[in-house]
Enzyme design. Structure first.
Site, short mmCIF file in Angstrom:
data_model
loop_
_atom_site.label_atom_id
_atom_site.label_comp_id
_atom_site.label_asym_id
_atom_site.label_seq_id
_atom_site.Cartn_x
_atom_site.Cartn_y
_atom_site.Cartn_z
N ARG A 160 11.30 83.12 51.15
CA ARG A 160 10.45 82.19 50.43
C ARG A 160 11.39 81.48 49.48
O ARG A 160 11.00 81.33 48.42
CB ARG A 160 9.56 83.08 49.48
CG ARG A 160 8.38 84.07 50.25
CD ARG A 160 7.54 82.96 51.07
NE ARG A 160 6.40 83.73 51.40
CZ ARG A 160 6.37 84.36 52.76
NH1 ARG A 160 7.44 84.37 53.22
NH2 ARG A 160 5.40 85.15 53.12
N SER A 232 -0.01 85.60 48.65
CA SER A 232 0.75 86.79 47.99
C SER A 232 1.40 86.40 46.39
O SER A 232 1.74 85.32 46.52
CB SER A 232 2.02 87.16 48.75
OG SER A 232 1.53 87.58 50.27
N GLU A 328 6.15 85.70 43.66
CA GLU A 328 6.32 84.86 44.45
C GLU A 328 5.72 83.48 44.03
O GLU A 328 6.18 82.35 44.08
CB GLU A 328 5.62 85.23 45.80
CG GLU A 328 5.88 83.86 46.87
CD GLU A 328 5.06 84.19 48.32
OE1 GLU A 328 5.13 85.44 48.89
OE2 GLU A 328 4.61 83.28 48.66
N1 EPU Z 1 -0.23 97.24 52.39
C1 EPU Z 1 -0.92 98.32 51.76
N2 EPU Z 1 -1.96 97.86 51.04
C2 EPU Z 1 -2.38 96.53 50.71
C3 EPU Z 1 -1.44 95.55 51.29
C4 EPU Z 1 -0.47 95.94 52.15
O1 EPU Z 1 -0.80 99.48 51.80
O2 EPU Z 1 -2.93 96.47 49.90
C5 EPU Z 1 0.84 97.68 53.28
C6 EPU Z 1 0.39 97.23 54.85
O3 EPU Z 1 -0.51 98.54 55.41
C7 EPU Z 1 1.45 97.15 55.77
C8 EPU Z 1 2.46 96.63 54.67
O4 EPU Z 1 2.00 96.88 53.26
O5 EPU Z 1 1.98 98.43 55.87
C9 EPU Z 1 2.65 95.11 54.83
O6 EPU Z 1 1.24 94.50 54.75
P1 EPU Z 1 0.99 92.97 55.48
O7 EPU Z 1 1.61 93.05 56.94
O8 EPU Z 1 -0.49 92.76 55.04
O9 EPU Z 1 1.96 91.92 54.87
P2 EPU Z 1 2.70 91.68 53.35
O10 EPU Z 1 3.76 92.36 53.39
O11 EPU Z 1 1.47 92.31 52.47
C10 EPU Z 1 3.69 89.39 53.92
C11 EPU Z 1 3.71 88.14 53.31
C12 EPU Z 1 2.41 87.28 53.59
C13 EPU Z 1 2.17 87.28 55.10
C14 EPU Z 1 2.19 88.62 55.69
C15 EPU Z 1 2.06 88.68 57.05
C16 EPU Z 1 5.12 88.21 51.07
C17 EPU Z 1 5.11 88.12 50.00
N3 EPU Z 1 3.85 88.26 51.92
O12 EPU Z 1 2.71 90.11 53.13
O13 EPU Z 1 2.48 86.08 52.98
O14 EPU Z 1 1.06 86.53 55.43
O15 EPU Z 1 3.31 89.49 55.34
O16 EPU Z 1 3.13 88.33 57.67
O17 EPU Z 1 5.96 88.17 51.84
C18 EPU Z 1 2.26 84.47 51.02
O18 EPU Z 1 3.32 84.25 51.05
O19 EPU Z 1 1.33 84.19 50.21
C19 EPU Z 1 1.47 85.48 52.10
C20 EPU Z 1 0.24 85.81 52.39
#
Ligand code: EPU
Length: 332
Positions: A160, A232, A328
């Protein structure tokens, strides 16, 4: 070029925060970009406003690219270079590339925002990010109005992050972005539930990957047209392997991803959920009930309401895990 004075920014930011801008200029053509870039004074560039949190009325000038469109500017066998204007809606562009059978953007389906923001923020999702496809960025320097051209490797892409958020911050505006796409390429199904969803849709194809990702996003992320949010809110923290193993002792189920440099990425959403904030509200700002990394506007939140909630979350995560969450979203 359209010029507005004393205008509400509510429809210019996906959080739907109702602050005012002293001046806002919409750039509809390359000559508009050049004209607004020339001259002194601070300018803020606002794309889709999907990653910004306004804390108060904005004094000074906001530039909002509205020039849209895309065209193929180079082609050689499997390789296709597509140039898009900064004001183009990101997902309409992705949709159009997928419809033309061009590979490279499908995993980035459904991200709110504009083409111009894609190299700035190095947008990423589901195992892909803009740095893998952006091969050239063109724009104008503030002050002289001179044109700049950067090749992909000159954009210093990070998580990012890019040169546009560092050395070039507040010093230039992006007008055109070139993407290196492919007529044929392997599909990337490795992130989380993508493969399973694609299988359930009838198997791996470009269109199924896009639709699977749109489905997964819809299940977890609020639709900015219905509920204000900026995706995010925090970055996923990267900690030393010592810190990660210390926390794992108490929380064996903590998801973690090994990074090439030996550090460990921990999902902020998990930390926030574990700290008890998922679905909770503080006044008009709330934590999304399906994805704890997303803060939402319940209707009339101010920027300060959102920041108060963010601070409360950061404090609890710090107390519980000893980890600092970095935003972010950019505070303005
Ligand atoms: N998780 C939880 N609880 C929650 C949310 C997530 O336990 O409420 C756990 C999930 O179970 C999973 C892990 O966290 O094991 C990762 O969750 P997820 O795959 O949904 O992705 P994220 O890390 O929460 C990132 C990006 C998103 C992107 C997704 C999918 C960042 C800050 N965010 O989210 O990007 O869509 O991966 O690739 O890197 C954005 O930047 O605005 C954004 C939405």
């Amino acid at each position: 070029m359209k010029v507005y004075n004393d205008i509400s920014l509510k429809r210019y930011n996906t959080f739907g925060i109702d602050v005012k801008a002293e001046h806002l200029i919409e750039c509809e053509s390359l000559s508009d970009f050049e004209t607004v870039a020339k001259g002194d004074g601070h300018r803020l560039v606002l794309g889709g406003g999907s990653n910004m949190l306004f804390l108060s009325d904005h004094k000074g000038l906001i530039i909002h690219p509205t020039m849209t469109g895309h065209e193929i500017v180079g082609e050689n066998g499997n390789d296709v270079i597509v140039r898009a204007a900064a004001g183009t809606d990101w997902d309409s562009f992705v949709s159009s590339m997928v419809a033309q059978g061009l590979h490279g953007l499908e995993n980035l389906s459904g991200i709110p925002g504009t083409v111009g923001a894609s190299p700035v923020q190095n947008v990423g999702a589901y195992g892909a990010d803009a740095s893998q496809v952006v091969c050239r960025v063109e724009g104008y320097w503030f002050g002289t109005g001179e044109k700049f051209v950067l090749m992909g490797d000159e954009c210093h892409f990070g998580y990012r992050n890019s040169i546009f958020k560092n050395e070039m911050k507040n010093r230039a505006i992006v007008s055109l972005v070139d993407y290196h796409l492919y007529r044929d390429a392997p599909l990337n199904l490795d992130y989380g539930p993508v493969r399973q969803m694609v299988e359930s849709m009838g198997g791996a194809s470009l269109t199924n990957v896009r639709n699977a990702i749109l489905n997964i996003r819809n299940q977890k992320l609020p639709d900015p047209k219905i509920q204000g949010s900026a995706g995010s809110f925090f970055k996923n923290p990267e900690v030393s392997s010592d810190v990660a193993s210390r926390i794992s002792k108490d929380f064996a189920e903590m998801p973690q991803y090994q990074l090439p440099d030996g550090r460990v990425k921990i999902p902020a959403g998990w930390l926030i959920e574990r700290a008890g904030w998922k679905g909770r509200a503080l006044g008009e700002a709330a934590v999304h009930d399906k994805q704890a990394l997303v803060l939402v506007n319940r209707g009339n939140a101010t920027g300060s309401d959102v920041m108060a909630l963010a601070e409360a979350i950061r404090n609890d995560v710090r107390k519980m895990f000893g980890i600092e969450l970095d935003m972010e979203v950019c505070k303005i």
